[in-house]
Design a protein around this motif. Structure first.
Motif, mmCIF file in Angstrom:
data_model
loop_
_atom_site.group_PDB
_atom_site.id
_atom_site.type_symbol
_atom_site.label_atom_id
_atom_site.label_comp_id
_atom_site.label_asym_id
_atom_site.label_seq_id
_atom_site.Cartn_x
_atom_site.Cartn_y
_atom_site.Cartn_z
ATOM 1 N N HIS A 1 42.640 31.236 20.094
ATOM 2 C CA HIS A 1 41.346 30.572 20.145
ATOM 3 C C HIS A 1 41.524 29.075 19.871
ATOM 4 O O HIS A 1 42.288 28.692 18.974
ATOM 5 N N LEU B 1 36.804 28.886 17.999
ATOM 6 C CA LEU B 1 35.842 29.076 19.061
ATOM 7 C C LEU B 1 35.851 30.545 19.455
ATOM 8 O O LEU B 1 36.853 31.239 19.260
ATOM 9 N N PRO B 2 34.749 31.045 20.019
ATOM 10 C CA PRO B 2 34.682 32.486 20.282
ATOM 11 C C PRO B 2 35.579 32.960 21.415
ATOM 12 O O PRO B 2 36.072 34.092 21.389
ATOM 13 N N ASP C 1 39.268 27.498 26.492
ATOM 14 C CA ASP C 1 38.250 26.450 26.667
ATOM 15 C C ASP C 1 38.879 25.083 26.926
ATOM 16 O O ASP C 1 38.380 24.299 27.710
ATOM 17 N N ASN D 1 32.127 25.852 28.949
ATOM 18 C CA ASN D 1 31.263 26.312 27.869
ATOM 19 C C ASN D 1 31.062 25.201 26.852
ATOM 20 O O ASN D 1 31.936 24.351 26.654
ATOM 21 N N ASN E 1 30.089 24.893 22.826
ATOM 22 C CA ASN E 1 29.856 25.589 21.563
ATOM 23 C C ASN E 1 29.242 24.628 20.554
ATOM 24 O O ASN E 1 29.687 23.487 20.423
ATOM 25 N N LEU F 1 29.556 28.557 13.889
ATOM 26 C CA LEU F 1 29.083 28.613 15.267
ATOM 27 C C LEU F 1 27.669 29.169 15.299
ATOM 28 O O LEU F 1 27.403 30.248 14.751
ATOM 29 N N LYS G 1 25.601 28.636 18.419
ATOM 30 C CA LYS G 1 25.138 28.807 19.789
ATOM 31 C C LYS G 1 26.256 28.485 20.761
ATOM 32 O O LYS G 1 27.072 27.602 20.499
ATOM 33 N N THR G 2 26.286 29.191 21.882
ATOM 34 C CA THR G 2 27.181 28.872 22.982
ATOM 35 C C THR G 2 26.364 28.748 24.259
ATOM 36 O O THR G 2 25.597 29.652 24.602
ATOM 37 N N ASP H 1 26.837 28.650 28.112
ATOM 38 C CA ASP H 1 27.928 28.956 29.031
ATOM 39 C C ASP H 1 27.895 28.032 30.242
ATOM 40 O O ASP H 1 26.908 27.352 30.532
#
Length: 469
Positions: free
Chosen positions: A38, A62-63, A67, A105, A107, A120, A122-123, A125
């Motif tokens: 990640h 990051l989820p 990225d 994305n 984040n 975190l 909100k993401t 997309d």
């Protein structure tokens, strides 16, 4: 009940920003080139009296994976004092928006209540960015009038190569509102954007479309002068293109724009990575000449001769190391300009009190394609990479930088790897730089990730716009 106060890190003037308490923490984004781990937002202790000074003291993954975090920034900053229609008592410098240059994305991290533990929340997309604004590959963001301005290198999904442009996001909800431009004019490539806030002018710059950059620099396109080489001027309130200023096709890749922090000024600097004529890098000053905008080259940094056996394949035919100007930063008082020469491993400091006639007053070397200059803390460890993303404290006394440019470009110019490291310089008020030997987060402290942009607690030289002289 007493009304909440306005965020104390919103400064009306550059002098007020410089006089405020200094940063205690730095936020640094880090990415995994292999896209197996990640990417992360890391937190560095920059308080010299702390037992953990110069160490990573916070980490949030990051989820997703892949990225490639790159540039990032605050949801709100000092420019909020110029805004209309906002509840100033609710708006605060609290959230970090972290785009993924490859994933598209975005984040969003909340830095409160624990500044060392961003969470975190909100993401957004890439599909939402594409549908609502018509763009992809988010690159640079600035908090400004009407919302968060997010420059994007690519067009909508299915049309990645553009044109790129600016997406507008809401300060508080982070919703993607729309494309900012109402009349985009001739700009196709995109990179950076910032403004002269009181002049109602936005300035933008050009790199290249995603296919031209994501696998490294394309020599045929570079030598064919196909990358961006112009800056653009816009009506900030209306989103209308006003003027294109071409720096000359040989001046390839016009990247960071750094307008004067004086809200009444009408000048600034843009860095150009490389000239196809002689491999030099350059700094240009833009300014308004009566009713027209123009630009002139004020700094030229030549390449350095080198043994071809020590060079990566792309540079062997030239027997030289280009400076590769990949970032610049202007101190809040508009006194000093910092220039990252990622190829030669040099950080240069120029006195720009007279912006038309910069004078070099400081220089340090760390890393570099050939030199591999070590840090004083580890004198026996040659460094790869070089001064890249640079950030200056509001009082101008501290200069921080990291060593990674962009994954594929790292691999192209430093094929044996760039590692990961961050350095801090102490800046003399009268000019001159020295390396802080006690500050050197590096290596496994970053868990195998590469480090890129830096944001300082309470604001820094490249995140705030001031609206009062």
């Amino acid at each position: 009940m007493a009304q909440p106060s306005i965020d104390p890190t919103f400064y009306r003037t550059a002098a007020e920003a410089a006089a405020a308490p200094g940063e205690q923490l730095a936020y640094v984004v880090a990415f995994d080139r292999a896209a197996q781990k990640h990417d992360a937002v890391t937190v560095i202790d920059v308080n010299p009296t702390s037992d953990s000074y110069g160490r990573v003291v916070g980490w949030t993954d990051l989820p997703g994976r892949g990225d490639e975090v790159h540039h990032f920034g605050w949801n709100a900053c000092s420019s909020a004092l110029k805004h209309e229609g906002h509840d100033m008592h609710a708006l605060e410098r609290r959230y970090l928006l972290v785009p993924g240059l490859r994933s598209s994305n975005i984040n969003v991290f909340d830095t409160q209540p624990d500044l060392r533990n961003p969470t975190l929340i909100k993401t957004i997309d890439g599909k939402t960015l594409s549908q609502n604004a018509g763009y992809s590959r988010p690159h640079t963001l600035h908090c400004g009038p009407d919302g968060v301005f997010l420059t994007c290198l690519g067009g909508a999904e299915g049309n990645d190569d553009g044109p790129g442009g600016i997406a507008l996001l809401d300060h508080a909800t982070f919703d993607v509102l729309r494309a900012w431009e109402t009349d985009r004019g001739p700009q196709h490539f995109h990179y950076d954007a910032w403004w002269h806030l009181n002049q109602n002018v936005l300035i933008s710059s050009e790199w290249g479309s995603p296919s031209m950059i994501e696998n490294g620099i394309v020599p045929e396109l570079l030598l064919g002068q196909k990358y961006g080489h112009a800056i653009h001027f816009w009506n900030l309130a209306k989103g209308e293109h006003v003027q294109r200023v071409d720096l000359g096709a040989q001046h390839q890749m016009a990247l960071e724009v750094r307008p004067s922090h004086d809200p009444e000024a009408t000048w600034g600097f843009v860095g150009v990575v490389i000239s196809t004529e002689d491999l030099s890098g350059s700094i240009w000053r833009w300014f308004r000449d009566e009713d027209e905008w123009t630009a002139e080259k004020v700094i030229t940094i030549p390449p350095e001769p080198a043994d071809p056996d020590l060079l990566p394949p792309a540079l062997k035919p030239f027997a030289a190391v280009p400076p590769l100007i990949t970032d610049i930063d202007l101190s809040v008082d508009d006194r000093f300009l910092y220039v990252s020469c990622w190829g030669t491993g040099e950080m240069k400091q120029f006195d720009v009190s007279d912006p038309a006639n910069p004078k070099q007053v400081g220089s340090v070397r760390l890393g570099g394609i050939v030199d591999r200059a070590p840090h004083p803390a580890m004198p026996d460890m040659p460094l790869s990479g070089g001064p890249q993303m640079v950030e200056v404290s509001r009082d101008g006394k501290r200069v921080y930088f990291t060593n990674s440019l962009y994954g594929a470009w790292d691999d192209q110019f430093y094929p044996d790897g760039v590692g990961a490291w961050m350095a801090k310089l102490d800046a003399d008020p009268d000019g001159g730089l020295s390396i802080d030997e006690n500050f050197f987060p590096h290596g496994e402290e970053f868990r195998g990730l590469r480090v890129h942009q830096i944001r300082l607690q309470g604001g820094d030289a490249s995140s705030d716009s001031y609206c009062y002289s």
